[in-house]
Design a protein around this motif. Structure first.
Motif, PDB file in Angstrom:
ATOM      1  N   ASN A  82       0.831  -1.207   0.000  1.00 27.54           N
ATOM      2  CA  ASN A  82       0.000   0.000   0.000  1.00 27.54           C
ATOM      3  C   ASN A  82       0.859   1.248   0.000  1.00 27.54           C
ATOM      4  N   ARG A  83       1.953   1.219   0.758  1.00 28.29           N
ATOM      5  CA  ARG A  83       2.852   2.368   0.810  1.00 28.29           C
ATOM      6  C   ARG A  83       3.478   2.607  -0.558  1.00 28.29           C
ATOM      7  N   SER A  85       2.362   1.499  -3.492  1.00 27.56           N
ATOM      8  CA  SER A  85       1.372   1.873  -4.502  1.00 27.56           C
ATOM      9  C   SER A  85       0.903   3.298  -4.279  1.00 27.56           C
ATOM     10  N   SER A  86       0.800   3.742  -3.012  1.00 33.29           N
ATOM     11  CA  SER A  86       0.402   5.131  -2.775  1.00 33.29           C
ATOM     12  C   SER A  86       1.529   6.070  -3.180  1.00 33.29           C
ATOM     13  N   ASP A  87       2.779   5.665  -2.966  1.00 31.85           N
ATOM     14  CA  ASP A  87       3.907   6.477  -3.432  1.00 31.85           C
ATOM     15  C   ASP A  87       3.871   6.598  -4.947  1.00 31.85           C
ATOM     16  N   ASN A  89       1.205   6.178  -6.880  1.00 31.70           N
ATOM     17  CA  ASN A  89       0.024   6.951  -7.263  1.00 31.70           C
ATOM     18  C   ASN A  89       0.256   8.433  -7.021  1.00 31.70           C
ATOM     19  N   ASN A  90       0.852   8.759  -5.884  1.00 34.17           N
ATOM     20  CA  ASN A  90       1.108  10.171  -5.591  1.00 34.17           C
ATOM     21  C   ASN A  90       2.074  10.767  -6.603  1.00 34.17           C
TER      22      ASN A  90
END
Length: 162
Positions: A82-83, A85-87, A89-90
């Motif tokens: 999640n970290r 993928s959020s990195d 995505n961000n």
């Protein structure tokens, strides 16, 4: 019938009774031995049963510990995924490329550097675009392959949980 004949018949009958009694005593002794053997087997089986029950309890405890460890590992892997993928995505949401830069990168797929740019401010007027990040294609490929490997690892661990 004379007394001698009567005594002989009684003697034969007594001998037959004694012989039958001895056979019954022998059978009784054999049965007592068999009972003792069976009682010993029962004691052995009870001991084996207790050992198995202890083993089952230990197995249940280890299974619970394993489930807990697997859940913990899955939680850590999911948080890492999640970290990451959020990195990703961000970084992809925060950085937009101009169409000409996209065309250049598509035309030169073998190039090592990809330039990503974002506007300096969010106004609708045309403003110059400044580079935000410079990434190597190789790093992107490694990141994607790591993401795939982590997804595979998570699915494998999920398989262990079921």
């Amino acid at each position: 019938m004379t007394n001698a004949e009567t005594i002989t018949k009684l003697n034969n009958a007594l001998s037959t009774l004694i012989k039958a009694y001895e056979e019954l005593q022998e059978d009784n002794s054999n049965l007592k031995l068999r009972i003792n053997e069976l009682e010993d087997e029962v004691l052995e089986l009870e001991g084996a049963k207790e050992d198995l029950e202890k083993n089952v309890d230990e197995f249940k405890n280890h299974t619970q510990e394993d489930r807990s460890n697997i859940s913990s590992m899955l939680g850590k892997i999911e948080s890492i995924l999640n970290r990451k993928s959020s990195d990703n995505n961000n970084s992809s949401n925060n950085s937009t490329s101009t169409s000409s830069e996209k065309e250049k990168s598509e035309d030169k797929k073998d190039d090592i550097l990809v330039l990503e740019s974002t506007p300096l401010n969010n106004s609708s007027s045309s403003t110059p675009v400044a580079p935000q990040n410079v990434l190597k294609k190789e790093d992107e490929d490694v990141s994607n392959s790591n993401k795939i490997d982590l997804n595979r690892m998570a699915s494998l661990l999920n398989g262990f949980n079921h």
